[in-house]
Design an enzyme around this catalytic site. Structure first.
Site, PDB file in Angstrom:
ATOM      1  N   THR A   1       7.738  -4.949 -47.625  1.00 22.11           N
ATOM      2  CA  THR A   1       7.465  -5.690 -48.861  1.00 22.11           C
ATOM      3  C   THR A   1       8.769  -6.338 -49.304  1.00 22.11           C
ATOM      4  O   THR A   1       9.724  -5.636 -49.644  1.00 22.11           O
ATOM      5  CB  THR A   1       6.963  -4.738 -49.965  1.00 22.11           C
TER       6      THR A   1
ATOM      7  N   LYS B   1       0.592  -9.849 -51.617  1.00 21.72           N
ATOM      8  CA  LYS B   1       1.017  -8.471 -51.919  1.00 21.72           C
ATOM      9  C   LYS B   1       1.681  -8.415 -53.300  1.00 21.72           C
ATOM     10  O   LYS B   1       1.416  -7.527 -54.106  1.00 21.72           O
ATOM     11  CB  LYS B   1       1.985  -8.012 -50.819  1.00 21.72           C
TER      12      LYS B   1
HETATM   13  P1  NAD Z   1      11.671   4.346 -46.439  1.00 16.56           P
HETATM   14  O1  NAD Z   1      12.853   4.234 -47.328  1.00 16.56           O
HETATM   15  O2  NAD Z   1      10.982   5.652 -46.291  1.00 16.56           O
HETATM   16  O3  NAD Z   1      12.047   3.851 -44.963  1.00 16.56           O
HETATM   17  C1  NAD Z   1      12.892   2.772 -44.669  1.00 16.56           C
HETATM   18  C2  NAD Z   1      13.537   3.066 -43.331  1.00 16.56           C
HETATM   19  O4  NAD Z   1      14.281   1.921 -42.925  1.00 16.56           O
HETATM   20  C3  NAD Z   1      14.499   4.248 -43.381  1.00 16.56           C
HETATM   21  O5  NAD Z   1      14.174   5.183 -42.358  1.00 16.56           O
HETATM   22  C4  NAD Z   1      15.867   3.601 -43.128  1.00 16.56           C
HETATM   23  O6  NAD Z   1      16.768   4.440 -42.391  1.00 16.56           O
HETATM   24  C5  NAD Z   1      15.467   2.389 -42.314  1.00 16.56           C
HETATM   25  N1  NAD Z   1      16.463   1.316 -42.351  1.00 16.56           N
HETATM   26  C6  NAD Z   1      17.055   0.752 -43.426  1.00 16.56           C
HETATM   27  N2  NAD Z   1      17.906  -0.226 -43.029  1.00 16.56           N
HETATM   28  C7  NAD Z   1      17.850  -0.263 -41.677  1.00 16.56           C
HETATM   29  C8  NAD Z   1      18.487  -1.045 -40.696  1.00 16.56           C
HETATM   30  N3  NAD Z   1      19.392  -1.995 -41.034  1.00 16.56           N
HETATM   31  N4  NAD Z   1      18.194  -0.826 -39.394  1.00 16.56           N
HETATM   32  C9  NAD Z   1      17.286   0.128 -39.049  1.00 16.56           C
HETATM   33  N5  NAD Z   1      16.646   0.922 -39.942  1.00 16.56           N
HETATM   34  C10 NAD Z   1      16.926   0.717 -41.237  1.00 16.56           C
HETATM   35  O7  NAD Z   1      10.653   3.228 -46.951  1.00 16.56           O
HETATM   36  P2  NAD Z   1       9.053   3.177 -46.708  1.00 16.56           P
HETATM   37  O8  NAD Z   1       8.381   3.937 -47.794  1.00 16.56           O
HETATM   38  O9  NAD Z   1       8.749   3.468 -45.287  1.00 16.56           O
HETATM   39  O10 NAD Z   1       8.787   1.627 -47.034  1.00 16.56           O
HETATM   40  C11 NAD Z   1       9.046   0.599 -46.083  1.00 16.56           C
HETATM   41  C12 NAD Z   1       8.513  -0.718 -46.647  1.00 16.56           C
HETATM   42  O11 NAD Z   1       7.099  -0.585 -46.891  1.00 16.56           O
HETATM   43  C13 NAD Z   1       9.144  -1.103 -47.987  1.00 16.56           C
HETATM   44  O12 NAD Z   1       9.309  -2.507 -48.027  1.00 16.56           O
HETATM   45  C14 NAD Z   1       8.113  -0.642 -48.998  1.00 16.56           C
HETATM   46  O13 NAD Z   1       8.184  -1.390 -50.207  1.00 16.56           O
HETATM   47  C15 NAD Z   1       6.816  -0.899 -48.244  1.00 16.56           C
HETATM   48  N6  NAD Z   1       5.675  -0.063 -48.677  1.00 16.56           N
HETATM   49  C16 NAD Z   1       5.827   1.268 -48.895  1.00 16.56           C
HETATM   50  C17 NAD Z   1       4.723   2.027 -49.280  1.00 16.56           C
HETATM   51  C18 NAD Z   1       4.828   3.522 -49.495  1.00 16.56           C
HETATM   52  O14 NAD Z   1       3.864   4.117 -50.016  1.00 16.56           O
HETATM   53  N7  NAD Z   1       5.916   4.174 -49.126  1.00 16.56           N
HETATM   54  C19 NAD Z   1       3.473   1.406 -49.447  1.00 16.56           C
HETATM   55  C20 NAD Z   1       3.339   0.038 -49.185  1.00 16.56           C
HETATM   56  C21 NAD Z   1       4.464  -0.685 -48.797  1.00 16.56           C
END
Ligand code: NAD
Length: 299
Positions: free
Chosen positions: A96, A171
């Protein structure tokens, strides 16, 4: 079955990677956290030593990263994923991010001859664990079609929202409405409790009326979406009811911030001359304030 590079193995990405592996795809995983990569390797994926290695020569590359700057860094900071992808790789960003970020990324990739679909998701990590996400896809129809093997493995439904950037925008608009409705819902229930009502009985009432069911498939659908703003429920009367609620709540020292903002919208709409019209005419008032072209209505 496809070969997929998956970058970003957090709460969402790790669950989605597992679903792709379960669906039989060959998945190369990368995350800054080596333990997250190891977990996906343990679940039948391949551990990549870098994002570029995960992306090299794959059918699809998927990113599921926190925000736009993370996606841009992974794609374009050397040795970036953009350079590692083959020209027939389809790149899918499911993070997102801001629409401006999606547009900038799509533009840079397009200049390199790489196709992209923006596909943020609806549903929490709990939905991701069950492969039940809602996929909001933006891109060329043939690219969205080509991405379906990925989407079908992680989601229950894919909606093609429009051209590149439309997934991200949908979204954002969706989450705007749900986050504001959350505040309005909380405000309403606090008001009910302060007014001395049995809150769960009130919830039952609200769930059965326009308050709980919403406007999209009800009042808007019957009236303004059909080009008709003759009053089913008059805007001036709705405005009066909102004023009664605000005045009563003020006497109880209950703050109704969302309602106070809404009363300004009704005031604007009355000033536009919509007082005798249907209360769905607030949409036309806000369209006009958003520099959208005026519509004509049946009388
Ligand atoms: P999270 O923080 O759990 O995971 C993000 C991951 O990205 C982490 O493991 C981190 O180490 C990795 N990361 C960050 N920078 C990096 C890089 N440069 N190279 C490689 N890895 C890297 O976040 P999430 O909850 O999995 O959310 C991910 C996306 O999905 C976000 O944009 C969030 O807004 C969206 N989203 C989340 C949810 C939810 O319920 N968690 C729901 C819908 C959408």
């Amino acid at each position: 079955m496809a070969s997929i590079g998956f970058i970003g193995l957090g709460r969402m990405g790790s669950a989605m990677s597992r679903k792709l592996i379960e669906a039989g795809h060959d998945l190369w995983a990368f995350d800054l956290d080596p333990a997250a990569v190891d977990r996906i390797a343990g679940a039948g994926g391949h551990a990549a030593a870098s994002a570029a290695e995960a992306a090299q020569g794959r059918d699809f590359v998927v990113t599921m990263l926190p925000n736009g700057p993370d996606v841009e860094e992974v794609l374009f900071a050397a040795p970036g994923v953009a350079n590692a992808m083959a020209r027939d790789t389809l790149y899918i960003d499911m993070s997102t991010v801001a629409p401006e970020a999606t547009d900038a990324i799509a533009g840079r990739l397009s200049a390199m001859g790489i196709r992209m679909v923006d596909a943020p998701v609806g549903g929490t990590s709990e939905f991701a664990e069950r492969g039940q996400l809602l996929i909001l896809a933006g891109g060329d129809p043939q690219d969205v079609q080509a991405a379906l093997p990925v989407f079908d493995a992680v989601g229950r439904e894919t909606i093609h929202c429009g051209p590149a950037g439309a997934g991200t925008r949908t979204k954002l608009v969706n989450n705007y409405m749900s986050t504001v409705l959350n505040a309005l819902t909380a405000e309403t229930l606090a008001f009910a409790e302060a007014a001395g009502l049995d809150v769960m009985r009130t919830v039952k009432v609200l769930a059965g009326t326009t308050a709980g069911k919403g406007f999209l498939t009800g009042a808007y659908d019957r009236k303004i979406f059909s080009g008709d703003i003759s009053p089913e429920f008059g805007l001036a009367l709705a405005s009066k009811d909102l004023g009664l609620a605000l005045a009563y709540a003020a006497g109880l020292d209950v703050p109704l911030g969302v309602g106070a903002a809404a009363s300004q919208v009704y005031a604007m709409s009355r000033a536009d001359g919509f007082g005798p019209k249907d209360w769905s005419a607030v949409l036309e008032t806000l369209r006009l304030r958003s520099a959208l072209p005026a519509r004509t209505f049946d009388d």
